[in-house]
Design an enzyme around this catalytic site. Structure first.
Site, PDB file in Angstrom:
ATOM      1  N   GLU A  45     -59.902  -7.254  77.205  1.00 22.97           N
ATOM      2  CA  GLU A  45     -60.703  -6.023  77.195  1.00 22.97           C
ATOM      3  C   GLU A  45     -60.201  -5.144  76.061  1.00 22.97           C
ATOM      4  O   GLU A  45     -59.002  -5.081  75.781  1.00 22.97           O
ATOM      5  CB  GLU A  45     -60.569  -5.266  78.518  1.00 22.97           C
ATOM      6  CG  GLU A  45     -61.293  -3.912  78.454  1.00 22.97           C
ATOM      7  CD  GLU A  45     -61.524  -3.255  79.802  1.00 22.97           C
ATOM      8  OE1 GLU A  45     -60.795  -3.559  80.750  1.00 22.97           O
ATOM      9  OE2 GLU A  45     -62.447  -2.419  79.870  1.00 22.97           O
ATOM     10  N   GLU A 373     -66.873  -4.419  87.665  1.00 23.19           N
ATOM     11  CA  GLU A 373     -66.212  -4.079  88.939  1.00 23.19           C
ATOM     12  C   GLU A 373     -67.156  -3.179  89.740  1.00 23.19           C
ATOM     13  O   GLU A 373     -66.857  -2.033  89.988  1.00 23.19           O
ATOM     14  CB  GLU A 373     -64.908  -3.364  88.593  1.00 23.19           C
ATOM     15  CG  GLU A 373     -63.867  -3.406  89.650  1.00 23.19           C
ATOM     16  CD  GLU A 373     -62.589  -2.732  89.162  1.00 23.19           C
ATOM     17  OE1 GLU A 373     -62.647  -1.551  88.742  1.00 23.19           O
ATOM     18  OE2 GLU A 373     -61.537  -3.375  89.201  1.00 23.19           O
TER      19      GLU A 373
HETATM   20  O1  AHR Z   1     -57.895  -3.716  83.474  1.00 20.33           O
HETATM   21  C1  AHR Z   1     -58.204  -2.372  83.377  1.00 20.33           C
HETATM   22  C2  AHR Z   1     -59.404  -1.993  84.230  1.00 20.33           C
HETATM   23  O2  AHR Z   1     -59.146  -2.204  85.576  1.00 20.33           O
HETATM   24  C3  AHR Z   1     -60.643  -2.816  83.980  1.00 20.33           C
HETATM   25  O3  AHR Z   1     -61.356  -2.358  82.918  1.00 20.33           O
HETATM   26  C4  AHR Z   1     -61.406  -2.637  85.243  1.00 20.33           C
HETATM   27  O4  AHR Z   1     -62.263  -3.712  85.519  1.00 20.33           O
HETATM   28  C5  AHR Z   1     -60.351  -2.397  86.283  1.00 20.33           C
HETATM   29  O5  AHR Z   1     -60.617  -1.258  87.011  1.00 20.33           O
END
Ligand code: AHR
Length: 655
Positions: A45, A373
Site C-alpha cells: 500500500e 476493509e
Molecule cells: O495497513 C494499514 C491500513 O490498515 C490499511 O490501509 C487498512 O486496510 C487497514 O485499516
C-alpha cells in the site's frame, strides 16, 4: 568456594534447560492438505512513502507542480537584483490530467536564476552512479538553456549535467545524464535557467539509472530485491484504505495510473493528514508506479497479482461515502476492464494498451478484491452487484471479499455470516492486535468450516503498544508471536489459502503507521524481524501439510510451544517449524513417522534473540536474522535444543 560455584552453575544451567519428556511426532507420510503456491504473500500500500519517495525511484518531489501548493518541494533561487520569475500556469481545458506547468522568464543573461527540489526528505545519491534527468519543455521567446546539479547539505556540487537548450514552441521531452562524485543521503537538485527569454517546463524528473532491472521510470532495486528474497506467492496492491479514499473523489482509479506517466493525474495521498501525530502534507500520488508497473513487479518476483478495487465505497473510518447502487456502472466497468487489461488479447481495447506499454503477453490475473476493509449491509448490497457482473463474464476469477476491520465483533460476525451464506469465494480477515493475541489465537482456524469460503489473512501485524500507536515497534516478541500464529495458518492451509503482513514499507523519515515489514531511508533498507519470519515461512512453504503433535495434540501454545510441518513433494523434504515463545531453553526429541529413508543431517535455520524487545535498524539490519546450522538425524529421530524466544525451521531430506 570455586567448587561450590561450579556446582551451582551446573544446577542453574540444568534448570534453565527444561527437558521435554513428550516427543514431537511428525507423520510425514500423511499429507493433510495441499498448500497453494499463493499461501505466503505481500501486501503493498502507498502508505509511509511506500511508492513516491520509496519503491518508485523518482527523486524529484512534485515534478509536475500538481500538489495543492504548486511549488511545494521547490525553492526559487534568485540573485539580487531579480534575474527572473516563475509563473505557475494552468491549461486545464486542454490537459485535465496534468494541468499545471511553470513559465520561466529570464530578464537578463547575467546572474543566477533557478529552482531547487528537496526530494522526498532529501535524495539518496550514490558515488559513481549515473543519474538520468528529463524535462518536458517548450520555448516561447528568446533563448533559454538549463543545466542541473546535485548538491549536498552544504551546497557542495556532487554531480552536474551539461546544458540543454530549449528549442521550438512545441512540448518536447529533453534528456541528459550525469554521474555523481559522492554518496549523499539527503542531496537536493538545483535546476539553473540560463540565457534570456521565456520558456515553459513540466515533469522535471531525476532517476537513478540503476533501477530494478535497469528500467526507465523504474523501481528502487534494493527494495524490490527484499521483496524478491521473500519469494512471495502473491502481491496485493494498491492497498489498503488508499483504494477507498477518504471520499470517493479521492479513491484509487487504476485507469488513471496507466499509459504515459505525464498523462497520469496526480492526486493527494489519503494518508497525507490522516494522523495528527504524523502529518505528511507533502504526500501525493504521482502514479508513476501504476497498475502496469504493479503487474510487472508481480511477474518479476514470481508473485500472483491480487489487485483490490474500489466497490463504490469510500473509507468508512472517514467520509463513509457510497455510490448510489443504481450508479455503480463505472466502478463495475473498471473491474471488468481491469481483467481485460491483465488478461485480454492484444486486439481488445485494454489488452492493446497493455501491449503498447510493453507487455503483449497476459499477466495471468486469477484473483481480484472487491472493496478493501468495508463493512455493513451497504457492502453486501454492492458485493452482490459486483459479484454477479464479474462472475457472469469471468467465472474463473476468484473474488476476495471484506469481513471488515476486526477479526471478531459485530461487524465481523455480520459479514462472516452473510458472505458465507452467499457462498463468497475468499474472505479477507484483518488483525492488528497485541503480540499476546497472536500467541493465543494459533488455533483460530482449527475449527473453521472446511466447506465454506476460503480465508485470506490479508492484513495482520502484532502491535507492541496499541493499534496505530506511533510508539509501536517491530520488536522480536511481535515477530515471534506472528510466527507462532502462522504455524496455525500453515496447519490450516486447506482453509487459509493466502496471508500477508501489513503494511509492507515505511520511510524512516516519512512514515504515518508503525509497525511495517521493511524500513528504508533514501539509501539503505532493512527487513525487520517480522520480515524474516515471513521470509522463513514463504521460502519453506512446501506443498503439503503433515500432522505434527505432542501427546496426540497439535502444538498451539501449551508450554509456549507452537509447531507446524509440511512436506515438499518436488524437493522431497520434510520441513518443520517450531516456535519456543518461552524464556527458557527447551530440549525436544522429534520422531518422524515415515516409510522413507531420512538423510543423516538436517538443516536447521534459527531466528532467535534473548531480548524480546530486540529490533533491526538501518545501523544494525541483521540484529535479528536467520542463522543456519546442522543437526544429526539418527534413524527417524533427532534431538533439538530450542533456545529461548526462538523460531526454528528444520529441513530433512527424505528418499
Ligand atoms: O495497513 C494499514 C491500513 O490498515 C490499511 O490501509 C487498512 O486496510 C487497514 O485499516
Amino acid at each position: 568456594m570455586k567448587m561450590i560455584k561450579i556446582i551451582l552453575s551446573a544446577v542453574l544451567s540444568f534448570c534453565a534447560c527444561m527437558v521435554q519428556a513428550q516427543p514431537l511426532i511428525v507423520k510425514a507420510d500423511k499429507p493433510a492438505a495441499t498448500i497453494r503456491p499463493t499461501m505466503w504473500g505481500i501486501f503493498f500500500e502507498d502508505i509511509n512513502l511506500a511508492a513516491d519517495g520509496g519503491l518508485y525511484a523518482e527523486l524529484v518531489k512534485n515534478r509536475s507542480f500538481e500538489f495543492f501548493n504548486p511549488l511545494m518541494g521547490w525553492a526559487i533561487q534568485q540573485a539580487t537584483p531579480a534575474t527572473g520569475s516563475i509563473l505557475v500556469t494552468n491549461r486545464l481545458e486542454t490537459d485535465s490530467a496534468n494541468p499545471r506547468y511553470i513559465r520561466v522568464t529570464r530578464n537578463t543573461t547575467t546572474g543566477k536564476f533557478g529552482l531547487t527540489n528537496e526530494g522526498f526528505r532529501g535524495m539518496g545519491i550514490k558515488q559513481n552512479e549515473q543519474y538520468n534527468f528529463t524535462v518536458w519543455a517548450k520555448n516561447e521567446t528568446g533563448s533559454i538553456t538549463l543545466h542541473v546539479q546535485l548538491i549536498d547539505s552544504t551546497g557542495k556540487v556532487l554531480g552536474e549535467s551539461q546544458s540543454i537548450t530549449i528549442s521550438g514552441n512545441d512540448w518536447k521531452q529533453y534528456k541528459t545524464s550525469f554521474a555523481a562524485g559522492a554518496t549523499e543521503l539527503k542531496a537536493k537538485l538545483n535546476v539553473w535557467f540560463e540565457g534570456q527569454g521565456v520558456a515553459d517546463f513540466d515533469m522535471i524528473s531525476l532517476f537513478p539509472q540503476h533501477t530494478w532491472k535497469e528500467r526507465p521510470n523504474g523501481l528502487r532495486a534494493d527494495l524490490v530485491q527484499l521483496l524478491a528474497d521473500m519469494k512471495p506467492g502473491f502481491i496485493r496492491f494498491p492497498g489498503g484504505c488508499i483504494v477507498e479514499g477518504r471520499d470517493l473523489a479521492n479513491r484509487y482509479q487504476w485507469k488513471k495510473t496507466v499509459g504515459p506517466v505525464e498523462e497520469r493525474k496526480v492526486i493527494v495521498n489519503r494518508w497525507n493528514t490522516e494522523f495528527a501525530h504524523r502529518q505528511t502534507p507533502d504526500y501525493f500520488q504521482s502514479f508513476g508506479l501504476g497498475f502496469y508497473e504493479y503487474f510487472q513487479l508481480a511477474e518479476d518476483i514470481g508473485a500472483s497479482p491480487l489487485p483490490i478495487l474500489n466497490c463504490g465505497m469510500a473509507c468508512q473510518f472517514n467520509s463513509a461515502e457510497v455510490v448510489d447502487t443504481t450508479q455503480l456502472h463505472p466502478y463495475i466497468q473498471d473491474a471488468l476492464d481491469l481483467i481485460e487489461f491483465a488478461n485480454g488479447d492484444v486486439s481488445t481495447k485494454w489488452g492493446h494498451l497493455r501491449a503498447a506499454m510493453g507487455h503483449p503477453a497476459p499477466f495471468n490475473l486469477k484473483l481480484m478484491g472487491v472493496g478493501n476493509e468495508q463493512w455493513g449491509p451497504q457492502y453486501v448490497e454492492r458485493y452482490k452487484i459486483f459479484t454477479k457482473a464479474i462472475k457472469s463474464k469471468y467465472p474463473d476469477i476468484e473474488l476476495v471479499n471484506s469481513t471488515g476491520p476486526d477479526p471478531d465483533g459485530e461487524k465481523f460476525d455480520f459479514l462472516n455470516d452473510t458472505l458465507r451464506a452467499l457462498h463468497a469465494d475468499i474472505l479477507d480477515e484483518h488483525y492488528y492486535r497485541p503480540a499476546s493475541w497472536f500467541q493465543n489465537n494459533a488455533g483460530r482456524y482449527d475449527n473453521y468450516d472446511r466447506n465454506g469460503p476460503k480465508i485470506f489473512a490479508g492484513e495482520y501485524a502484532a502491535h507492541s503498544v496499541s493499534t496505530v500507536s506511533p510508539l509501536n515497534k517491530n520488536n522480536w516478541l511481535c515477530a515471534l508471536s506472528e510466527a507462532a500464529f502462522m504455524t496455525g495458518l500453515e496447519r490450516n492451509a486447506d482453509v487459509v489459502i493466502m496471508t500477508s503482513y501489513a503494511p509492507l514499507f515505511a520511510h524512516v523519515d516519512g512514515w504515518q503507521w508503525t509497525p511495517d515489514l521493511i524500513w528504508f531511508n533514501n539509501l539503505y533498507s532493512y527487513g525487520t524481524p517480522d520480515y524474516y519470519v515471513q521470509q522463513l515461512f514463504a521460502c519453506n512453504k512446501g506443498t503439503n501439510v503433515v500432522p505434527v503433535t505432542s501427546n496426540n495434540e497439535a502444538l498451539k501454545g501449551k508450554d509456549s510451544l507452537y509447531a507446524s510441518a509440511v512436506t515438499d513433494a518436488a524437493a522431497n523434504e520434510l520441513i518443520l517449524k517450531i516456535v519456543n515463545a518461552s524464556a527458557g531453553t527447551v530440549s525436544k526429541q522429534i520422531s518422524i513417522d515415515s516409510k522413507k529413508k531420512l538423510s543423516a543431517k538436517a538443516m536447521v535455520i534459527t531466528l532467535q534473540n534473548n531480548d524480546p524487545d530486540a529490533v533491526n535498524s538501518i545501523e544494525s539490519p541483521q540484529n535479528v536474522s536467520p542463522q543456519t546450522s546442522e543437526a544429526d538425524v539418527k534413524g527417524r529421530r533427532l534431538n533439538i535444543i530450542l533456545s529461548p524466544y526462538s523460531f526454528t525451521v528444520i529441513r530433512i531430506k527424505m528418499q
